[in-house]
Motif scaffolding. Structure first.
Motif, short mmCIF file in Angstrom:
data_model
loop_
_atom_site.label_atom_id
_atom_site.label_comp_id
_atom_site.label_asym_id
_atom_site.label_seq_id
_atom_site.Cartn_x
_atom_site.Cartn_y
_atom_site.Cartn_z
N ARG A 277 -3.95 0.45 -2.74
CA ARG A 277 -3.16 -0.77 -2.85
C ARG A 277 -2.38 -0.44 -4.22
O ARG A 277 -2.97 -0.13 -5.25
CB ARG A 277 -4.00 -1.84 -3.04
N TYR B 28 0.65 -1.34 -0.18
CA TYR B 28 0.02 0.08 -0.18
C TYR B 28 0.91 1.18 0.08
O TYR B 28 1.98 1.26 0.36
CB TYR B 28 -0.76 0.11 1.30
N TYR C 39 -5.20 4.85 2.46
CA TYR C 39 -4.15 3.92 1.82
C TYR C 39 -4.87 3.56 0.28
O TYR C 39 -6.17 3.30 -0.02
CB TYR C 39 -3.99 2.45 2.51
N LEU D 61 -5.22 -0.12 7.43
CA LEU D 61 -5.23 -1.20 6.73
C LEU D 61 -6.46 -2.24 6.84
O LEU D 61 -6.80 -2.35 8.08
CB LEU D 61 -4.05 -1.85 6.99
#
Ligand SMILES: *[C@@H]1O[C@H](CO)[C@@H](O)[C@H](O)[C@H]1NC(C)=O
Ligand SMILES: *[C@@H]1O[C@H](CO)[C@@H](O)[C@H](O)[C@H]1NC(C)=O
Ligand SMILES: *[C@@H]1O[C@H](CO)[C@@H](O)[C@H](O)[C@H]1NC(C)=O
Length: 594
Positions: free
Chosen positions: A109, A98, A107, A333
């Motif tokens: 990816r 990330y 975040y 996350l």
């Protein structure tokens, strides 16, 4: 066509004067993985702690075996030029990468852009090569260490993980961690997280309580060094290159804001997993039938023993079991894994599916009530398994996490223990199935005295086999890493060391018990407790355990922490266990302590 060229591996080759026998599998490029919190090795049957990207055969499921992998109808891997291979039904995975969005939305990816796997006959001539030179059916292993947050003290071990942007050599992390200054990295090979798998085997099966015990890296050079006498059998060496598509996120992300899915912003915790599903005989046949190519690019498709599959890698899609937002999870996350740069990082509890940014508390804590209502459908059955554990996380409400693979009788014991604990504390328990992780090791024999830090600092503790350890509160030692186990107490961590050949020191960080083969330089770290071996009993029967006890541990958090431990016995010979489910049964009583 996706075809990585040589730079990341060039230097690792040509160490011997004779070209190593090897072949290379390629994916078709693109974001060719199933991306989800799945880990069929460490969390069979249930959601895992962090997001992995899985590639290989479409027999991927949350729980797999050698036999189940044989039902694959395609794989994302094959020869260069999008040619599927029929003989490899294995699955492979690594954590997702990330970066921080530059617009502050959280975040993002970084998509992958292909995978490349080198299978090599690499190592020392002094090693005993496994004959046939292939992995046993259902063989499983991990490469790297997800808990690492700083460079290995052994310079050669730093080469296990390699981060490099192939645009410029200066964009390479020098010691296994993330480099800085990586831009769009649009060269053919892009931004690459490469990793070497270990290949020195002790002949035992994978042990869920000690996932890194059965295979180690060679001494010295991690590809061409010699296997240690503890792990004398050499298996094929796998080197994996995993390319990330920086170009697709460039301009949308903060430079150098890399973080791996387990909460690692250093890159040292880069790791990968392999679950063998190869047809027997295929690896040595392919390896022995390839024309030599420069830079180690022996395309498997050019090897005469390669058997083509009727489905191309680009048409092979792996299906996802645990669906949640893994691409733009927000400010935390998936699983709420906090960014931790303490080395080694403590283990973080496994959060339920869909537990992400909107329900994470401060520092990544999991909101248990949300966790409780969102267990995946696949977790509703109770199937006995050799690997299971349970956990709950902090919240004002008690939450019980019971693995799908916990036997019914055990899960009911856990639920009733949790109900007692929460009624004692005056609130109703949530009931849900949340996670399984590696089973914690429990010493069957009782320990003499309780250990607590800092009170027990400097005292001598005798393990059940007679080994004597001195307690070292707040002290870690460099080097000598022998892998880790999950234990909830220092006593259990010491017991693990006492039953492991060569272990002379332990350090417990959270529930991660690190065993060490040497007593390196002292490092003070308030977050850990440790113990060093002072007197070793001579009556040890270590290695090759035929029957072992694994503990299930439940942690229910209210204002107090309650540990409930039960035991199962897993009985099987190492070879009989290979690729099969171990026979497991419950015995003993639940123990409870506050
Ligand atoms: C690490 O690997 C590189 C090539 O991949 C090699 O040149 C270097 O010598 C290795 N470092 C050590 C300390 O072995
Ligand atoms: C990325 O974002 C996280 C949380 O959103 C923050 O804690 C961290 O400092 C950021 N890192 C960088 C390099 O911007
Ligand atoms: C434990 O004892 C050692 C040796 O005296 C000392 O260095 C260390 O600081 C102590 N640890 C704690 C947490 O007090």
């Amino acid at each position: 066509m996706f075809a990585l060229t040589y730079p990341a591996v060039l230097t690792a080759l040509h160490v011997s004067t004779v070209a190593a026998q090897q072949f290379v599998l390629y994916s078709a490029g693109g974001d060719d993985t199933a991306v989800e919190r799945i880990d069929p090795i460490l969390a069979p049957g249930s959601i895992s702690q962090h997001v992995h990207q899985v590639f290989g055969s479409n027999a991927l499921a949350s729980s797999v075996s050698y036999d189940s992998l044989q039902s694959a109808s395609c794989t994302t891997m094959g020869g260069a030029g999008n040619v599927g291979i029929k003989q490899d039904n294995s699955i492979y995975w690594h954590p997702a990468l990330y970066m921080n969005a530059s617009d502050g939305s959280g975040y993002i990816r970084v998509p992958t852009n292909g995978h490349k796997l080198y299978y090599k006959n690499a190592g020392s001539d002094n090693d005993k090569k496994r004959d046939p030179f292939e992995f046993p059916q259902g063989f499983r292993m991990l490469a790297g260490n997800p808990f690492m947050r700083k460079a290995a003290s052994d310079l050669q071990q730093q080469n296990i993980t390699q981060w490099i942007c192939h645009d410029t050599a200066s964009n390479q992390g020098t010691d296994g961690g993330f480099p800085t200054g990586v831009n769009n990295c649009a060269s053919t090979d892009g931004f690459n997280g490469a990793i070497h798998f270990p290949h020195c085997w002790n002949g035992d099966d994978f042990d869920p309580s000690n996932p890194s015990a059965h295979v180690v890296y060679p001494t010295g050079d991690i590809e061409n060094g010699e296997c240690p006498s503890s792990h004398p059998t050499r298996l094929p060496h796998i080197f994996a290159e995993n390319t990330f598509d920086m170009n697709s996120v460039y301009g949308k992300v903060v430079q150098d804001s890399f973080v791996l899915a387990q909460g690692d912003n250093t890159g040292y915790g880069w790791h990968a997993d392999f679950y063998n599903g190869w047809e027997e005989g295929a690896i040595p046949a392919i390896m022995n039938s390839c024309p030599y190519r420069e830079y180690g690019n022996e395309d498997a498709h050019e090897c005469t023993a390669f058997v083509q599959r009727d489905v191309n890698p680009s048409d092979c899609k792996l299906s996802v079991t645990f669906k949640e937002n893994v691409d733009t999870p927000g400010h935390a996350l998936p699983g709420c894994n906090p960014i931790v740069d303490t080395n080694p990082a403590p283990a973080h509890p496994i959060a339920a599916i869909n537990v992400a940014t909107n329900v994470c508390g401060a520092a990544g804590a999991v909101a248990a009530s949300t966790a409780a209502s969102s267990a995946p459908a696949s977790s509703s059955t109770n199937t006995p398994s050799s690997s299971a554990a349970v956990s709950a996380s902090s919240s004002s409400q008690a939450s019980v996490s019971v693995s799908s693979s916990v036997p019914t009788t055990l899960s009911s014991k856990i639920s009733s223990a949790a109900a007692k604990s929460s009624s004692a504390a005056g609130s109703s328990p949530a009931t849900s199935v949340v996670k399984a992780s590696t089973a914690s090791v429990a010493s069957a024999a009782s320990s003499s005295t309780a250990i607590s830090c800092p009170a027990s600092n400097g005292t001598i503790y005798t393990a059940s086999n007679g080994d004597q350890f001195q307690i070292e509160c707040g002290i870690d030692h460099h080097a000598g890493d022998m892998g880790s186990k999950t234990t909830t107490t220092l006593a259990a961590c010491i017991a693990a060391c006492a039953s492991t050949t060569g272990c002379v020191d332990v350090v417990l960080s959270g529930v991660a018990c690190y065993m060490k083969s040497s007593l390196g330089a002292t490092e003070f770290n308030d977050g850990v407790s440790g113990a060093k071996l002072i007197t070793s009993s001579s009556s040890k029967a270590k290695n090759h355990v035929q029957s072992q006890s694994f503990g299930y541990t439940v942690t229910v958090t209210q204002s107090d922490i309650v540990y409930v431990t039960d035991y199962i016995t897993v009985t099987a010979t190492p070879t009989a266990m290979m690729g099969r489910r171990a026979h497991a049964h419950l015995h003993g009583n639940a123990k409870r302590a506050i």
